[in-house]
Design a protein around this motif. Sequence first.
Motif, PDB file in Angstrom:
ATOM      1  N   ILE A  69      41.317   9.974  42.540  1.00 50.46           N
ATOM      2  CA  ILE A  69      40.943   9.015  41.643  1.00 50.46           C
ATOM      3  C   ILE A  69      39.585   9.095  41.100  1.00 50.46           C
ATOM      4  CG2 ILE A  69      39.880   7.083  43.148  1.00 50.46           C
ATOM      5  CD1 ILE A  69      41.297   4.888  41.370  1.00 50.46           C
ATOM      6  N   ARG A  70      39.505   8.736  39.730  1.00 54.73           N
ATOM      7  CA  ARG A  70      38.359   8.787  38.894  1.00 54.73           C
ATOM      8  C   ARG A  70      37.684   7.599  38.623  1.00 54.73           C
ATOM      9  NH1 ARG A  70      35.044  12.849  37.068  1.00 54.73           N
ATOM     10  NH2 ARG A  70      33.470  12.291  35.488  1.00 54.73           N
ATOM     11  N   LEU A  71      36.478   7.182  39.048  1.00 55.67           N
ATOM     12  CA  LEU A  71      35.829   6.060  38.420  1.00 55.67           C
ATOM     13  C   LEU A  71      34.790   6.307  37.543  1.00 55.67           C
ATOM     14  CD1 LEU A  71      34.755   4.477  42.081  1.00 55.67           C
ATOM     15  CD2 LEU A  71      37.043   4.569  40.893  1.00 55.67           C
ATOM     16  N   HIS A  72      34.909   5.608  36.308  1.00 51.18           N
ATOM     17  CA  HIS A  72      34.037   5.608  35.135  1.00 51.18           C
ATOM     18  C   HIS A  72      33.214   4.440  35.164  1.00 51.18           C
ATOM     19  CE1 HIS A  72      32.655   6.235  31.009  1.00 51.18           C
ATOM     20  NE2 HIS A  72      33.327   7.436  31.162  1.00 51.18           N
ATOM     21  N   THR A  73      31.857   4.772  35.554  1.00 49.96           N
ATOM     22  CA  THR A  73      30.937   3.857  35.754  1.00 49.96           C
ATOM     23  C   THR A  73      29.625   3.610  35.052  1.00 49.96           C
ATOM     24  OG1 THR A  73      30.097   4.930  37.525  1.00 49.96           O
ATOM     25  CG2 THR A  73      31.683   3.163  38.207  1.00 49.96           C
ATOM     26  N   ASN A  74      29.512   4.738  33.828  1.00 50.53           N
ATOM     27  CA  ASN A  74      28.399   4.691  33.081  1.00 50.53           C
ATOM     28  C   ASN A  74      27.961   3.281  32.432  1.00 50.53           C
ATOM     29  OD1 ASN A  74      28.563   7.233  33.366  1.00 50.53           O
ATOM     30  ND2 ASN A  74      28.680   7.919  31.452  1.00 50.53           N
ATOM     31  N   ALA A  75      28.825   2.409  31.974  1.00 51.25           N
ATOM     32  CA  ALA A  75      28.486   1.240  31.486  1.00 51.25           C
ATOM     33  C   ALA A  75      28.138   0.067  32.648  1.00 51.25           C
ATOM     34  CB  ALA A  75      29.146   0.468  30.558  1.00 51.25           C
ATOM     35  N   PRO A  76      27.177  -0.541  32.913  1.00 53.19           N
ATOM     36  CA  PRO A  76      26.648  -1.407  33.779  1.00 53.19           C
ATOM     37  C   PRO A  76      27.844  -2.268  34.174  1.00 53.19           C
ATOM     38  CG  PRO A  76      24.720  -1.251  32.564  1.00 53.19           C
ATOM     39  CD  PRO A  76      25.953  -0.404  31.901  1.00 53.19           C
ATOM     40  N   HIS A  77      28.583  -2.891  33.363  1.00 55.08           N
ATOM     41  CA  HIS A  77      29.839  -3.808  33.500  1.00 55.08           C
ATOM     42  C   HIS A  77      30.835  -3.213  34.185  1.00 55.08           C
ATOM     43  CE1 HIS A  77      30.066  -2.610  29.365  1.00 55.08           C
ATOM     44  NE2 HIS A  77      31.444  -3.035  29.521  1.00 55.08           N
ATOM     45  N   HIS A  78      30.928  -1.846  33.979  1.00 51.94           N
ATOM     46  CA  HIS A  78      32.137  -1.264  34.490  1.00 51.94           C
ATOM     47  C   HIS A  78      31.914  -0.643  35.788  1.00 51.94           C
ATOM     48  CE1 HIS A  78      33.544   0.365  30.221  1.00 51.94           C
ATOM     49  NE2 HIS A  78      34.003  -0.867  30.369  1.00 51.94           N
ATOM     50  N   ARG A  79      30.832  -0.347  35.942  1.00 50.55           N
ATOM     51  CA  ARG A  79      30.171  -0.257  37.591  1.00 50.55           C
ATOM     52  C   ARG A  79      30.142  -1.119  38.374  1.00 50.55           C
ATOM     53  NH1 ARG A  79      25.026   3.240  39.841  1.00 50.55           N
ATOM     54  NH2 ARG A  79      24.722   2.287  41.919  1.00 50.55           N
ATOM     55  N   ALA A  80      29.935  -2.305  37.873  1.00 49.43           N
ATOM     56  CA  ALA A  80      30.109  -3.608  38.675  1.00 49.43           C
ATOM     57  C   ALA A  80      31.446  -3.975  38.847  1.00 49.43           C
ATOM     58  CB  ALA A  80      29.446  -5.068  37.790  1.00 49.43           C
ATOM     59  N   ALA A  81      32.319  -3.638  37.753  1.00 53.60           N
ATOM     60  CA  ALA A  81      33.826  -3.976  38.174  1.00 53.60           C
ATOM     61  C   ALA A  81      34.502  -3.227  39.324  1.00 53.60           C
ATOM     62  CB  ALA A  81      34.504  -3.789  36.553  1.00 53.60           C
ATOM     63  N   ALA A  82      33.958  -1.901  39.106  1.00 52.93           N
ATOM     64  CA  ALA A  82      34.808  -1.147  40.147  1.00 52.93           C
ATOM     65  C   ALA A  82      34.187  -1.488  41.661  1.00 52.93           C
ATOM     66  CB  ALA A  82      34.357   0.250  39.894  1.00 52.93           C
TER      67      ALA A  82
END
Length: 470
Positions: free
Chosen positions: A117-130
């Motif tokens: 699986i790939r996690l896309h976390t470049n945006a802080p809110h996307h990192r927090a969500a994952a």
Amino acid sequence: MSAHSEAPIAAPNHAMLARIWSALEGAPALLTTVSLQGEGALPSVFATSDLAQASVAAAGLAVAEFMQAGGGSLPSVQCDRRLASMWFSSSLRAQGWTPPALWDAVAGDYRSADGWIRLHTNAPHHRAAALQVLGLDPQLSTREEVAQAVQRWNGSELESAIVANKGCAAEMRSQAQWALHPQGAAVAAEPLVAWRSWDAGVRAARVIEGTRPLAGIRVLDLTRVLAGPTATRLLAGFGAEVLRIDPASWDEPGVVPEMTLGKRCAQLQLDQPADLARLERLLTQADVLVHGYRSQALEQLGLGVARRRELNPALIDVALDAYGWSGPWADRRGFDSLVQMSSGIAHTGMQRSGAGKPVPLPVQALDHATGYLLAAAVVRGLTRRQLAGQGSQACLSLARTARLLADYPMPQGGNEPPFAAEGTADIDPFEERTAWGPAHRLQAPLRVAGAPMRWDLPASPLRSSPAGWR
């Protein structure tokens, strides 16, 4: 090399250009003006360099056609295969400073309990969500801790949980699995470019200046990394006035110096009535809107298709999304690297190379190619308005571009030779005074006779200009 010295449309890159130009509803006879130059390829199990050259050339051909629509002759178009492929990576060559990193520290591919699986976390809110889904601290957790947590999940369950938490993730699927998936089937049924047009009541043809054919064209840019900004950067390169709009909360530091070339960047908070009203005023004065909002986002703001057309019947309205415009994932957040995982590109790379992990394309080719297709659609829309007084709308997606590329696998063991290493002749000697420091750019990959690509403004930070036309 003359514009007509190439063989007829036959080689894979010519075939791809013909297919793209057909999707753009361009006249096939115009293809004879295009010269596709160069040899070699990026290392890829797909025809990635063909895609780079064909998409850039299509944008150039659209500009040439627009120049002809202004009363001139049809200029020749040349596209350099190697430079086009290099621009699919980065055009910026910083002098004495280092651009920010492209990726967040925990973004990337992880082994799950049943695959990858790939996690896309470049945006802080996307990192927090994952990381919230994984039960980890978004600020303090290490990559190793993320890897351990991911291994406790099945890929599809983790993907669903992160997406439900407004994050961005993609399980690795094979091409066969994607073809059977409801979203893969929906994307396969969509056109590469979905067009609508209407009579806008425009009868006064625009005078087109030969050396800067898009001078006087106002482009309202509501896009973010990377496809939309690629499109509007090309439009600026031929003289368009590009005004990019971002909210206060958004940043993409790794790509802003690369992607804001030739543009002014402003701030509006579209959840605030005064700023939304200002955006509507800008829209009434624009020639072009390029937007990358998810399919329902502008509708929810009261700026759906009908309202945009009411505000500006002559608008060229070009839209981008990640996973296509129909199917169960039509409103899903997505990025190039995620679409490569979902659509089977990374899996095919792994299988063909014998690697033990996902093997993506050597560049974010879905983003860049879709960007040039967006630019081509904009200029084809301008030509329709010039000749027939029409407004138009075009919709494209990263997933549909991935479907196009999937039709062009490289033959097993038949890879082209690699490109020559970058040299000083590849760099434009002009020094760009960016807000971060001096820089040079790669030479332009595209030559439209009489209208050289050049940019009037250096790269600048987001929110550094007022939200108004010059």
